[in-house]
Each structure stands twice: as C-alpha cells, then as structure tokens.
Design an enzyme around this catalytic site. Structure first.
Site, PDB file in Angstrom:
ATOM      1  N   GLU A   1       0.822  -1.224   0.000  1.00  0.00           N
ATOM      2  CA  GLU A   1       0.000   0.000   0.000  1.00  0.00           C
ATOM      3  C   GLU A   1       0.856   1.274   0.000  1.00  0.00           C
ATOM      4  OE1 GLU A   1      -2.753  -0.352   3.265  1.00  0.00           O
ATOM      5  OE2 GLU A   1      -4.011  -1.770   2.189  1.00  0.00           O
TER       6      GLU A   1
ATOM      7  N   GLU B   1      -6.659  -7.939  -0.675  1.00  0.00           N
ATOM      8  CA  GLU B   1      -7.131  -7.892   0.706  1.00  0.00           C
ATOM      9  C   GLU B   1      -8.605  -7.519   0.754  1.00  0.00           C
ATOM     10  OE1 GLU B   1      -5.014  -5.293   3.338  1.00  0.00           O
ATOM     11  OE2 GLU B   1      -3.040  -5.895   2.624  1.00  0.00           O
TER      12      GLU B   1
END
Ligand SMILES: [Zn+2]
Ligand SMILES: [Zn+2]
Ligand SMILES: [Zn+2]
Lengths: 604, 604, 604
Positions: A144, A302
């Site tokens: 991320e 995710e």
C-alpha cells in the site's frame, strides 16, 4: 488453475505450534494461497550487517510442504527501529514540516539513499533465496505505497525531477505562471517543496500555486514508483518469470496508478469500502483496477472477512455479504480472493481487525464457516470464470491529474469532489446494468460507443481530438461542468470554456455560479424535474440543442444540459451538479441511442 | 475630475500583443485608472545587486501613452524566492512556531533588517524613476498588510517596543498582572512572543495572559506600520506630493487602522463581503473606512466584477449587483471604483478569480458589458458626487482594542463576537435610513446627537468623560453588555460594572449569565417581546429607569435594558444579546428622541 | 473541628491595604481556611540563588494573626520565566514535537533534573520555614498535576522505566507484540516516545501501537508522581506530621489516581462539572475521590462560587446551587468546602472567573451573601457530619488502565467512551437512591453485595477470580460489552470473549457490530423495549439465561442481556450500549435481588 483463495498470513507473530492449528483450519476452508512476509524487515534483518531468514525459511517451507502457494512479500513497507536510529534520513518530514522519528508503517522517505539501497537489497536477497521454490507464485513488493515526504532529500529529488521535465527554468516559470505573486525562480535551488511552510494554507488542498503542488504530487507518485522499481529490478536479477505486483488501494488519490500499472505484472488491490452500501462504488473500483492492465485479471489482495479496525465505526459484514462481494470481484475480473488476514493479531492497532481465525482459534464461528463455504464454492468452480469477460461498449475516463487539479483549485467550489462526480455517472450505468470499462485518458477509445468524461478538468495531449473522433464515427461523448478548463500545467485555456472540448460540445461558458450545498436549482429534463447543486455553469449554445434548463435564479430558462450533433455522433454537456436522478436520466438517453440499456432498464 | 474607474492590472504576466487587446477593451469600458506593479518584486529585482525596471517602464509608458492614470505599487507584498534563499531571516515564524520557507505572499517578517532595507530601497527607486511621470497619480505601498511573525527578530523588536511603552519592568509586570501564575519578569529577555509555544492554548484567541497577547497584537500592527512608513519615507525623498496609500481590508482584525490612518494620504480598501446579503455590512465598512480620515473621500481599491476564488464557495454576483455595490461605495464617500482585476491570470490560485476580461478575452460577456455600462455612467456623472456628503448626527464607536480584548478574553462567552454586536446596532440605524459615522474612541464626539458604543469592552483615556459630555449636552449614549470592563491594559476596573460608564448609565452589574447559543431569554420591550441570547447581565438600577425586562430564568422581571437621565440627555444600557428586532426597537426609541428616524421609519 | 470553609487566596497580587478588606469580609463569611502560595514561585525565588519569602511571611503571619488556618502550597505549579531562560530543559516538548518556551502553567518537564532539584528545594525551604507555625494545617504540593512531555529527557526516563518494568527487551517485544509492523526493538535507545512524530496519527488516541502508548501514559503518571514525591519527601525533612496532599481533578484521564493515592495523606479535588445538570456525575466523582483513600474524608479543594472562565460558555450558578453542591460534597465525605478563589484577579485568564469577592469588593452581592450564609450554616453544624457515613453495599469498579486501553484502541468504535458507560451505571444506582463506592480493581470486594464493572476492558491480576468470588458467595457481578478483552499489556486474551470473565458470565462472543451513533437497535427487557446504540455484541449463551434480546438486524432475537447463575450468586452481561432506561432496568433487577432498591424506587 482456479480462483486463488487465502490471504495475509503472519506466522512470525506466533509460536510454531499455532501454525499447526492454522493449517488444519486452512484445510477446512480450502485456503490455497498465503501472502507472507509483508512486515518482517526487522525480523529478517536484525542489524545493518546481519540478515536472518531462518523464520521466513520455516514459514515458506511449511507453506510449501502443506501444498499452499505463496505470494512472497519483500517486507519493506515498514523499516526497522534500528535503521531509523542508525540512519535518521530514512524517516519522513511531513506536510507540516515535522521530522518524524521511528514509528508507524509506510514511513520511509522515498528519496533516502539508505532506504533505496537496503530495500532493494532485501528484495534481492529474498528473490535469490526463494525464487527457486515452486510454491512462490508471486512477488509482493512493499505494501500500500502511500504518504508523502517533504525532507531536504526529497526537495533535491524534486529539483532533479523538475530539471528533467522542463527544458530550463524559463519553461518551469512559464508552466507555473510564476510572474503571479512574484514567484519567478532564478535558480533551481530556490524551489521548495509545497507544504504548510511554503505555499499552502489550511491544508494540502489549499495552495497559492497549483503548478508546484501538482508537480510535487506527480513527483511523489514517481518517487515511490522508483522505490517499487528498485525492488522489482533487484528481484529480476534472480527471479525472471515469477510475476511482480504491489497492492493498490483502488481510488487512492496519492498515486497515479495509470503511471504505475505498466510496471506491474498484474494488478492487485485491497478492497475496504466505506460501508455496506458501496456495491456500485466497488464495481467501479474493480473496473478501474482491471482497466489498469487493459482488462487483464487482477487479484483482490485484501478484504476483511468481517470488520475493519481503523475507522471510527467498524461495522460487521452481514451474513452473506463477504461471499457476495467476493463473487462481485470475480465477476469484475479478479482471479484471486484474498483476506486480510488469516489469524488476528494479539496486540497493536489491528488487534480488532477481522480475521479468518479469531483470537479464540475456533472453526465454529459464523465468519469462519462463511469463509470455508466460499472456499468450497471456489473449489467447485475451478477455472470456469478465469479470464472470462464480455467487452464493454461504454468507457468512463478516470484521470488522476484531473482529480488533483480539480481539488487543489482555488475556486469555483471546494465542495465539488472528483470522485463524487465520477461515481454518479458510474452509478447511472450500473443501475442500467451496463458493462463499463474505467480507463485512462490515453486509452484506446476506438472500441467504445459511449465515452463518459465526468469533470475532466485537465485536457492533456490529444484527448480532445480523440473524443471528437468517438463522436465523429457515431459514438456519444458525455462531459460535465468543470471539464476542459486547464492544460497539463493547470493553466487555463485562453479560449471559451470548455476549451478544446468546445467544438465537440457546441457550447460556450462565460460564467458560473457556485452556491452553498443547501442551495438547489431545479433542472427540467423532458417531463422530469431534478435537482442540481454546488455548481451551475451558464451555457451559451454554439450549435448545441438544449436538453435541460435551469428552473430558478436569474439564469432560469437557460441550458443546464445540452446535446450537440458532431459527425455521426453527439456531444453531451452537463453544466450543473445534477442529482442522481438527473444524471441517470441523461445517461439513459445516451444508452438508448446506442441500444445499450441493460435487461432491466426501468429498475433503478 | 471624475470617479476613477479601473483596477489592478498585471500586464507583466502577458506578452505585449495582449496589452493591445487590453487597451482596446479598456477604451470600450472607459477604464481610466490602472494599479500596476503590485507583485513584481522578483521581476524588477532579479538578484540582490540587479534592478531591472525595463518591463515596468514599458507598462507605465504604455499606460501613460494610452491616457490612463497610474496607481503605482511598490511591489513589496511578496518577496522573491532568491531573497528568501539568500536571507532566510526574511521568512516568518508562524503562531505554531514553524519557520517558513519561500512561498505565498504577505510573507515577510516585519522585523527583518533585510526586508526593511530592500523594501524601502525598492520604493525609493520606483519613486525616483516614476515620480516625474504625470500619469502616476498615487503610490500604493505593499498590499493588504496582514499576518504576524513570531521569530527571534520579532521577539527582540517586541522587547524594544515594550521598553518604550513601559517605564520599566515594574510597569510591565503591573500592566500584565504577572503575579498571577508566577509570571513576574525580571529581565526583558525573558519575554517571549505569545504563541502556541508559550501562552496560548487551542489557538490565537486562547491565551493564559491577555496582557502580553494584546500588546503583541498592538506591536505587530505597529511593526507593519513601520514597514509602510519605511517605504513611504523612501518615496517622499523624490516624490513630494503624489499621495501615498495602502489598501486596507475593511473590518480586518489584525491591524489597528485608526493608528495607521494618519500616515495615509487617503484611505483605500478592498471590498470582498462574505455574500450578496451584505449590503448593510458593506455600508458600515465604507463608513468605517471613511471615518479613518475624518470623512475624506477614499478609494474602493478592489472589488470583484463577478466572483472570488479563495473561498469554499464563490458565488456569482447577480446582474446589476456589481453596479449597485459600486454606487453604494460612491454614496458612502468613494471617489474611485476599482476592480481586482483587469485580466484574469492564467494559472495559480487566482486563476478562477473574476476579472473584467476573462480567459477568452471577450468583450461580449455579461460581466464585461456591465463593467462597460458602469464606466459610461461614471463618465456621464463627471465630478457631480465627488466630496459631497451630509454630515451624520449619529456615530458608532469602533475600537480595535476592544475587539481584541473582548475576543481574547477567557470568559464570559466565546460566542460573543465584537463585529456581530457592532453590526446589529449599525443594521438598526441602516434600516432606519440614518446617516452614520463610524469613528474611533478618540474622535471628536461633539458633533453627534447620538453615540453608540456597542461592546466597548475597554475604556481608554477620557472616553468615559467625553461620552458623559455627549449626554450632558442633551445627546444620547447607547452601550451594551461587556462594555466598560477593562482599562487599557485589559485589567478589570476595581469598581462596579460597567466601570467608568456606571454613572452615565445609572446601573450596576454584579453578575452575568452566559448560556449556550440555543438558550433564549425573551425580553419585553414595551409591547414587544424579543429574544436575547449568549450573555445576560443582571442589572441593579442605580437611578436608571427600566426599559426592558427578562422574561425567564431566575432573573425574570429584572432589567435587560435601561435608560438613565444624565444632564440634558440619556444613557441607555442594553444588558443582553438582543436579537435584531430588539436592537432595532431600542435604537428607534433613541432616534425618535432626536427626530432622527429616516424617511421610511416603519420599513424594516 | 468543623467542616473547613475558605479557599484559594492570592494576596500577593494586591497591596496590603486590600488584605484588611479581605479579612473583614472573611469574618463576615466565616472563612476559616485559606490556601496560599499556589503560584508564587517567581515571587519567592526571584533568581536561582535568591529566595525571598518576605511577602509570603506576611501572608502567613497575617492569616495566623487573623485566626485562620493555612493550607500552604509549595508554589511549584508554574516555574518562573528566569528559570525557563536559564535552563531551557525545564519547558516541555508537546505531543506534536514542539519545544515550548516560557508561558502558561503546569508547564515543567517532569524529567528535568533542574525542575526536580529546584521544586524539591522550594518545598524543603517552605517546610523548614513554616512547619513550626501551628496555623499551617496542610501542605498543598504543586497544583492539578497534568499534561505530558515528549522531550529527550522524558524519552530517557521512559527507557529507564521500561527497563525496570520488563525483564529485558524480549519481555518488552512480547508485551508490545512488536513482530507486528516490523517493530522489534534490539536496543533500548531505539524506543521513542509515542507522539505525532512516531506512532500516532490524528491525535493522542490514535496509535499504531497500543502497548507503547499505554506504557507511556503510565510512565507519565508515574513521572509526575515522582515530582510530587520529590516535594513531599523534602517537606518531611522538617514537617513530620502536617498532612500532605495535592489537588486532583476528579475523573481526569491523564493520571492514575489509584496509584497516586497511597502517597497522599488525604485526597482533595477540584469540582468544575460541565454544567448544572451534573449532580449525578458529581456524586460519582465524590465517590471516586473518597474511594482513593478507602473511604477516608477528602477535601473539596476548589469550586467556583459563581462561574468559571476557561470554557466557551461559562454559565452562572443559579441561586442555591453553590450551597446545594457544597452540601452534596459533605454528604459524600468532604470535610472541607473551599472555593477558587477568595478575591477575583484583576488581569489575565482568570479575571472573569467567579470569586467570593469580586472586582468591586462588595459584600452585598448575591454571591457573597450566599457564601456567607453557607459559612454560617457550616459553623452551626460544627463537627456533626465529620467522618460519618453508611457503608455502601454496591461498588462500581473504575480503572484508569481500562479507560486508556478502551479509548486508544483501533476498533470496534471510537464513539464508545469509558466515562459514559460508567456514568450510565452509576446514574441507575443514583436514581435508585443507593449508596455506592467507586473503587479500583485491587480493592477488597468482599464487603459488597453488588459489583458493577462497566466496560472493564482490561483484566489485571486476579480480578476475574475475585469477581467470581463475589458471585460465589451470593453477590451479583454486572459487566458489559468490551469487558474482559485484553491483559495488562493490552494483548487480546486468546480465548472466547469476554476472556477470563467468560465462566462467570456464562456467555461467549465471537463477533460484534459497531454502528454509527444514529443507528438504534431496540432491546426487549421483559415488558420494556429500550434503545441500544454504538456497539452490539453477538452473544452465544454458554449456560447463561437470556434476559433481553435485540429486536432488529440479522441478530434480532439473540441475547443482548444475560444472567448467569454462579455459585450462590449471578453474573450479568450487558452486550449492547443500552440507553439509560435500559441500564436502569437492569440495575433495578440486580438491586431488587439484594433488597437494595432505595426508598423511592419508582422515582426515576
Ligand atoms: Zn524525503
Ligand atoms: Zn519576524
Ligand atoms: Zn520532558
């Protein structure tokens, strides 16, 4: 081949006897893929000269021995404490000008030579060590990517980046319009990162100079891309064909994913929608992520099986919701359905983040049962859906530059948000049951009947001509207020609004009225009267036909929506912030023209 | 002579061929005056040793050749980037203690010797170069002086300022009441600027020590006045009679314009009201600006022809509004009607600020047409209104010290705002059609029948006696809650509230009740029952007659408004935050007493 | 002996002739005790080598001569300006990482050796000088200890504190779960204070690592306790039996008063409730303060006679309210009723704080009269109530660790506030007219029939067993959602929720649903349907009987409140955020079981 099923797994947080429980439960739930090593830098490099992969070895060996496939992370998304202490350059300086010290994650200065050297070395060593293991099916670089740094190293990097971009300071001064407010730069070293200490007031969206802020945002995106490439290149020294990715965050403003995407072997992203009414939003985001690699399958890297932890309010996914959303991802092109995470952490900030296995280690919880049932379904499915998809005939343009330019602009309205405008047009298409591609402004538009360009504030390159081409051959182009305003440097076009889109749209806009959110101007669209808000452009048709009209204020009776014949097609201009009913009405007209309304066109 | 018409003009941002378009359009719109050079420091001084006035020469020459008059700026409102790099002392330290680097505007430390030297030198050279040009009709020093600095240079300057103000540290310790919270200063160098790092909590209005915060505010106003005087004095070395001004910002809290005004040859101000329902507020602000120079004409230096850019929401001025507001300015004493700006900037933060000429360069926009029509009207008018005005018989006192003291006070209520109280009393007079002067507490009050002193928190010098004199000779004085509380050092008077105003008002206040904004206490005024909010003082009459009474709470039936006979006149005390109807009722009684109700007294 | 009456008195701010007025008024009001010297460090130590107690001598002598008793402060709650200049180490670094300079109060770094040395020396000298004066009846150390520091000295102190607490870094790494997010520490010096520059985002409650934040909070509480002990020990060198205290702030989150209490000879606290509807809250706080020293009498050290100054809105205490609240304090165990302050300050931030004597010095104000009347009542009462109190049969557990852990947690809901949960249960008991003790989790529970443990997030030591013992012998234990979640290190229990309380409660919780504040789930409790909000735990009974059920959402019909037979008693589990009616219904059932409902059980 089947849709992958599994997720982030951090056995290094647990004694090995727990791993045995894990794999028993993984068997039950048909978990076939685990992402490991995302945050283990401190574990695998306990000091600058020492690497210790013994635990990671056991983790990977065990996964392989248990027949799982491994998405192996490079582990560089949070640097170790010893590193911050030994090399303070690695921590960031924030927007407020504050030098940070060790803590958190996603915390490294992207320009730090130490970070670049050691992160690449970590990736290099992992690749060399594990590339030969056939269980390793993908490399997961960092995590991320996000945040920004305003340190002196980044300032120097910014100046280098600017030197490469602009021929010289004359080019830069022209691009940034620096004669305004006495900002002419005579030396590259006079340029400071735009922050609370320099150009900004009130926050990151409020800048005295849009040009420098826009370029710094682009530079930060590029700087982190360089970090990613440092690691990817190091991996490629020993692992030549295992695909490399990093997990994106959907509509994340910080990075221009269109610029990143060519460097990923496949796209992947983390889906944490704001709430459980986000189905359309998720659909769009899946489309956007799929569009990054021209329609190739992506990984849902995710999602939570139950709830998040970092929000003020973290609601529980209702029974069936996790399954539904997983299938939605697959339907939009995902060939992996992965969770964060497999076993809940005991402590720290994600202790209450949902997990497949909770603190009690039970297999008889509702959440675990639903995961296991989905695992069974995906097993049954096999490779039936992999890669399958109907080509879309409608495209929505999504452009990070326009997003940034629109939201850092002073005037006309801070309330107009790029995502909201885009999502309203997508919602109309989603409600109509139409397949959509979400693409960049450089995408090939020749395959689409309808191209929607909501709030396309900035026009770069030949996009105006390519949109004209869509209409010329019979297609329809839809755009809105605040489109066609600025060039790639955020300088206004010296022509009528909407700039280079004017010919296609057949309109001219001299003035516009921004009003407080509670002010509504009704707009008549055929038999329908809808509401419009926030921004009202005053349209003077230059050939376009009036489709909708304002109903109040001194511009009552003037056009709010127009349609212009162009070649064999049409250009539609929506000059006001229509409500969803209005946007949907407009899009329905457009879809009807192309026979594209879905099977249930009257169901909202 | 006629009312000047024109505005800010920045041709240095454009190629010279555009200038030709500009003057063609100026002809159309009867533009006769342009303000040039406001932000051209970086252009005219590209490095410390080099001055280059070639572009400015061409700008001024062209304006003169085209028959325009020039308001010539000194160009010092934003320093160049090279200067911030060469002399970091020039950038400010903000309230949070953060040292700024180059960026923005209005960004120079007022105490920086480098800034003071180079800004004066710039003014000196401009005056020497252009003073002989008869087209130059005014000097415009800096621009919208504002902001504050908390650097070490300013700290040293503050200590010098304090040394001059107080006889010694004993005087300072007494004035600031430093025995409270162990604050006794034994050495001047112990004194720090009051900021988030020292006395403040939560923000600039929340201070542990009102005395130091009040003095620092006064000092900053004086420090910037010194900057202005540096330049004015440098101008006067070669330009002896061209008037000098700087553009004020109306009711701007940061500077005590009453202290500045004697040093301006004429007042000028920039009118950017919050919204299009601000007519009364603008009327008051015009009165305040006119009052700065004892009623002499002022310039409306800036207004937008259409919309602003810096606000969250920037609405469009409706057709006719710009004309209406321009005439309002003239009616209140303006002899110049100027716009910001003549041609819209291409880039940076004012790209969407309205301009006479937009990005398309058209002369057929509504906005341009309205400007041109107003230009024609002003031409027709000639010198008919210049200098004309009926002397007002009503004065409102406006006092920056009271404003500051009231709003940095801990207790009774953070919700009471000085401007709101003042504006309510002005609104009552404006609704009644009465001419008003807005004057300082040192103004000559002998010419007024009615003097209104809303929230006159601080009483300085002989103001109490001069208000008594107004009443003694038959006039009426009106004051309100939170008046007469503190002396010039913000120390409470050791007597009954309202302090030295007690005799004139004939009341005594021992206690007061602050309540949340939603709490209303009705007040009966004759037949009328109005609402009051925020603050309720409990009045014990000492000779005054009760005019209005609270209707609820334990003090129901006690006075909220009183009238006291004093000499041949009266003192009125309004003890509560009456709503507009209540304030207007009170003021109507007062006006009636003097036969001052306007021609339409019953029209609200 | 009688209830003491008086308060903070700062004659050093006034000329001595005013003191004579003061004592005259003190006589009128029967003031018998004054607290002096709280903020006089700068006065009594004008430079590092000079102490000057001459003014304080006169103050104490005068008080003694007038027959008053003196609570003598050590004067160290605000350091002098000269000290901050001479030793910059003494000022704090705040949560944002900003080094402060002189200003404010409660401003000393608790780890500063200079502060520790000089504050202890000041206390030592005062004790030596005044201990022999029989008028001195108590020592008042510092004032309202509060705030936190993040400087390098505190960082070093934190590392020492950690070294003592944990056997070694292995213990620390395990306790903080540092394998999460690559946080393993290999050297004590790598540990940084958790702040906006390290682990925190958005503010003090948002941390990436709960473990370090929790320990830093504990450390800061301990560090200030050390400051207190420095002074107390210095006092004891010459004053062996005069009791020592410091004034607490009730439910103040910053310090764990349960850890401080053993070191105070008696507890004292300052009562500034949020508004005049805080009677129940104040009752609980009195109970909490009384519980600090196992039920011994405490002092009400401060209250305002009329209004505060530091709030946005500072309402006036209605007639009779000050008297009522004073008697409430006495009824809950206070044997002193003291005001802040005796005479209002002229200037600075408490100039508008209410006082017994106002700026006018009058004795005929309502406020003064009410004070004098209360003084007379207390005189008449004599020693009648001192020390008297009925033993309570109900205890509420109050735990600072649970407070901290709950509110720094990421997930499930930022809207659940510890105080709100506790106060709702107390309100139910207060409405029922039941005497309550508010005690720590280490208190002896054997004397109580009912123990309520609202939101007891953290279970430390043997508290679970001791709660079981309460039920085993026939008592009732009540606990709620978010109890029994974490151990002393804030690590989740690896078992079913509510952890070690599961057996007693006979329930298991696998999942929970946090919802926005506006979402309501009705809960049926017998005939009653109440509302629940914020958090809804899904309960699977493990032997418990269902008492209340959710009425909506997918968990409608499942338990929201349960009762479990345990030994001769019961464990009640309230799984949702019931409204007050719901909490009161639950508590009424429990009280009824023990015959503990008050005399007016049906009066809400
Ligand atoms: Zn950096
Ligand atoms: Zn300065
Ligand atoms: Zn410290």
């Amino acid at each position: 081949m089947k849709v992958r099923f599994g997720g982030d797994y951090n056995p290094e947080q647990w004694p090995e006897e727990v791993w045995t429980d894990d794999y028993r439960l993984f068997d039950t739930a048909r978990i076939d893929t685990v992402t490991v090593g995302v945050f283990d830098w401190a574990l695998t490099q306990p000091s600058e000269d020492v690497y210790d992969f013994s635990t990671l070895d056991r983790i990977v060996e065990r996964a392989a021995a248990e027949g799982r496939q491994v998405c192996l992370a490079t582990g560089t998304a949070a640097h170790p404490a010893w590193l911050a202490r030994a090399h303070p350059e690695i921590t960031r300086v924030d927007f407020e000008g504050r030098k940070h010290r060790f803590g958190g994650r996603h915390n490294s200065c992207p320009s730090s030579p130490v970070f670049r050297r050691l992160s690449a070395e970590m990736a290099r060593r992992r690749a060399a060590r594990y590339a030969g293991n056939p269980a390793v099916v993908a490399w997961h670089v960092g995590n991320e990517y996000s945040g920004a740094c305003y340190c002196d190293l980044c300032a120097a990097g910014f100046r280098d980046w600017l030197r490469k971009k602009y021929e010289g300071l004359d080019g830069l001064n022209a691009a940034w319009n620096t004669r305004f407010w006495s900002h002419t730069f005579y030396d590259w070293d006079e340029i400071e990162p735009p922050s609370a200490l320099t150009e900004h007031w009130r926050g990151p969206d409020h800048t005295a100079f849009q040009g420098i802020t826009l370029d710094y945002t682009r530079y930060m995106s590029d700087a982190m891309l360089t970090n990613y490439l440092d690691e990817k290149n190091a991996i490629r020294e020993s692992s030549v064909d295992v695909p490399v990715t990093t997990n994106f965050m959907g509509m994340f403003r910080g990075l221009d994913y269109h610029k990143w995407a060519p460097h990923l072997d496949f796209a992947s992203w983390d889906n944490y929608p704001p709430d459980d009414t986000s189905q359309a939003r998720m659909a769009f985001t899946h489309d956007l992520m799929r569009g990054l690699k021209d329609g190739q399958p992506f990984w849902l890297m995710e999602q939570t099986p139950s709830f998040t932890a970092c929000r003020d309010v973290n609601p529980l996914k209702r029974p069936g919701v996790m399954r539904l959303w997983s299938w939605q991802a697959v339907a939009h092109g995902a060939d992996a359905v992965l969770f964060f995470q497999m076993r809940a952490s005991r402590g720290a900030s994600e202790k209450y983040h949902g997990a497949v296995i909770g603190h009690s280690g039970r297999d008889d919880t509702r959440v675990f049962r639903e995961v296991a049932e989905l695992g069974a379904e995906l097993d049954t499915l096999g490779d039936a859906v992999l890669g399958a998809r109907t080509p879309a005939r409608v495209a929505i343009l999504f452009d990070w530059d326009s997003w940034w330019a629109l939201e850092i602009s002073d005037g006309p309205s801070r309330h107009v948000k790029y995502q909201s405008v885009v999502l309203a047009y997508h919602q109309a298409l989603w409600d109509a049951g139409v397949d959509v591609d979400a693409v960049s402004v450089t995408a090939d538009l020749s395959r689409y009947d309808v191209v929607v360009a909501p709030a396309l504030h900035m026009l770069k390159g030949d996009i105006a001509q390519r949109l004209e081409a869509v209409a010329a051959r019979g297609g329809t182009v839809v755009t809105t207020f605040l489109s066609g305003r600025v060039d790639e440097h955020d300088n206004a076009f010296l022509m009528d609004v909407p700039g280079p889109l004017g010919t296609l749209m057949g309109v001219r806009v001299d003035e516009w009225d921004a009003r407080a959110p509670e002010v509504i101007n009704p707009v008549r669209l055929g038999e329908l009267v809808v509401e419009s808000r926030l921004l009202f452009e005053l349209v003077i048709p230059q050939g376009a036909e009036v489709v909708g009209e304002y109903q109040s204020d001194f511009y009552a009776g003037t056009p709010a929506v127009t349609r212009n014949a162009y070649g064999d097609g049409e250009g539609w201009y929506v000059a006001a912030g229509l409500d969803q009913a209005g946007v949907s009405w407009v899009m329905r007209q457009v879809l009807d023209r192309h026979g594209l309304s879905g099977p249930y066109p009257d169901v909202p």
